[in-house]
Design a protein around this motif. Structure first.
Motif, PDB file in Angstrom:
ATOM      1  N   SER A 128      34.661  22.233  13.964  1.00  0.00           N
ATOM      2  CA  SER A 128      33.610  22.767  14.829  1.00  0.00           C
ATOM      3  C   SER A 128      32.775  23.810  14.100  1.00  0.00           C
ATOM      4  N   HIS A 132      29.801  21.558  13.572  1.00  0.00           N
ATOM      5  CA  HIS A 132      29.279  21.748  14.932  1.00  0.00           C
ATOM      6  C   HIS A 132      29.575  20.534  15.807  1.00  0.00           C
ATOM      7  N   LEU A 143      28.726  19.860  19.733  1.00  0.00           N
ATOM      8  CA  LEU A 143      28.806  21.152  20.397  1.00  0.00           C
ATOM      9  C   LEU A 143      27.408  21.624  20.782  1.00  0.00           C
ATOM     10  N   PHE A 147      25.699  27.457  18.295  1.00  0.00           N
ATOM     11  CA  PHE A 147      27.130  27.630  18.477  1.00  0.00           C
ATOM     12  C   PHE A 147      27.638  28.588  17.404  1.00  0.00           C
TER      13      PHE A 147
END
Length: 325
Positions: A128, A132, A143, A147
């Motif tokens: 992540s 992302h 996401l 972020f």
């Protein structure tokens, strides 16, 4: 917010955000500037310091001031990767598995005490933070944009903790310590609490997610002279040649140094980067990417001391005020 911002507008916006966050966090101006520089550069920030020094408060205040959706995950030894990323749950009504997003699907995620959870759960953040996106059971979920992860870690308690591996540390653009306040600052904290008559603190938003994206896009237009860029490269390379170092900063470190310096320059009100900007973000950007030889712990050699040594030995390019390529 408008889709496009000039660098002067981003600079003014940054000062407003810092002023708002400063309403909640007392006496941490330099550290807060570095945190905002990391966010404007599109990176993630690790706040590593003793308990009770407003790390969590700073993260929540930045989320409120920037108008981002905020979620907090308290990392514990029994936390599972699915508790962070989400999981497929069987829906009896439709007789099929449905993905239930975890708290990572937000604008700003506070990973509180990230070193208290096992490496398997820590690794759930790797994809992540870099890509992302989250992959669960072979299916990929993007996401929200923007972020950002603000993580906290306690550097003194080692019982029941799991040190972050180098690959995870490298994903954080900056590692920042707040430090203890002065007596005057600590008294101001007490005074504000008494006048507020409430434990909760809220910060009014200055912008929103679209405004932050526009500011991040404007940062991409900051002028960086070739001499300043080569200075970043030489600083990172010098950490690899240092005799006290087992593993020096990677090219990701020099890139983080350059990107953070651009944001820091805009926060200071300039549309170009000077060597002083690079020096200001050098320790937060490089120190956590350096592995010192284990036998030197008695001499209190750390990544920060290595970066200070490198800053003193690598000559900085001359500064041409206001120069643009």
């Amino acid at each position: 917010m408008t889709d496009e911002l000039s660098l002067s507008e981003v600079s003014a916006l940054s000062r407003k955000v810092l002023d708002r966050v400063g309403e909640a966090v007392v006496g941490k101006g330099e550290a807060l500037e570095l945190v905002l520089a990391g966010i404007l550069a599109g990176g993630h920030v690790l706040l590593e310091d003793y308990p009770g020094l407003a790390k969590t408060l700073a993260a929540r205040s930045f989320a409120q001031a920037l108008g981002l959706e905020f979620r907090r995950v308290q990392f514990t030894p029994d936390l599972l990767p699915s508790d962070v990323t989400g999981a497929f749950v069987y829906d009896q009504r439709d007789s099929q598995f449905v993905f239930r997003p975890g708290p990572i699907f937000t604008g700003l995620l506070l990973a509180d005490e990230i070193n208290r959870t096992p490496p398997k759960t820590q690794a759930a953040l790797l994809e992540s933070m870099q890509e992302h996106q989250v992959t669960v059971e072979g299916e990929t979920f993007p996401l929200p944009v923007p972020f950002h992860v603000l993580a906290t870690a306690n550097p003194v308690e080692y019982e029941g903790t799991y040190p972050l591996p180098e690959a995870q540390l490298d994903r954080f653009m900056l590692r920042i310590a707040f430090g203890y306040p002065t007596a005057a600052e600590e008294w101001e904290v007490l005074q504000r609490r008494m006048s507020r008559r409430s434990e909760d603190q809220k910060v009014a938003p200055v912008t929103d997610a679209a405004g932050l994206l526009a500011a991040q896009q404007a940062i991409e237009t900051v002028t960086v002279d070739d001499t300043v860029g080569r200075y970043c490269v030489e600083l990172a390379a010098a950490t690899r040649r240092d005799s006290q170092v087992l593993v020096g900063a990677s090219p990701r470190g020099s890139l983080a140094l350059l990107l953070a310096a651009r944001s820091y320059a805009v926060i200071q009100g300039r549309d170009y980067v000077v060597p002083e900007d690079v020096k200001a973000v050098a320790i937060p950007a490089l120190a956590h990417r350096i592995t010192v030889r284990p036998e030197l712990w008695l001499h209190e050699v750390t990544g920060a001391t290595v970066v200070r040594s490198v800053l003193g030995s690598v000559p900085a390019p001359p500064t041409v005020a206001g120069a643009r390529q």
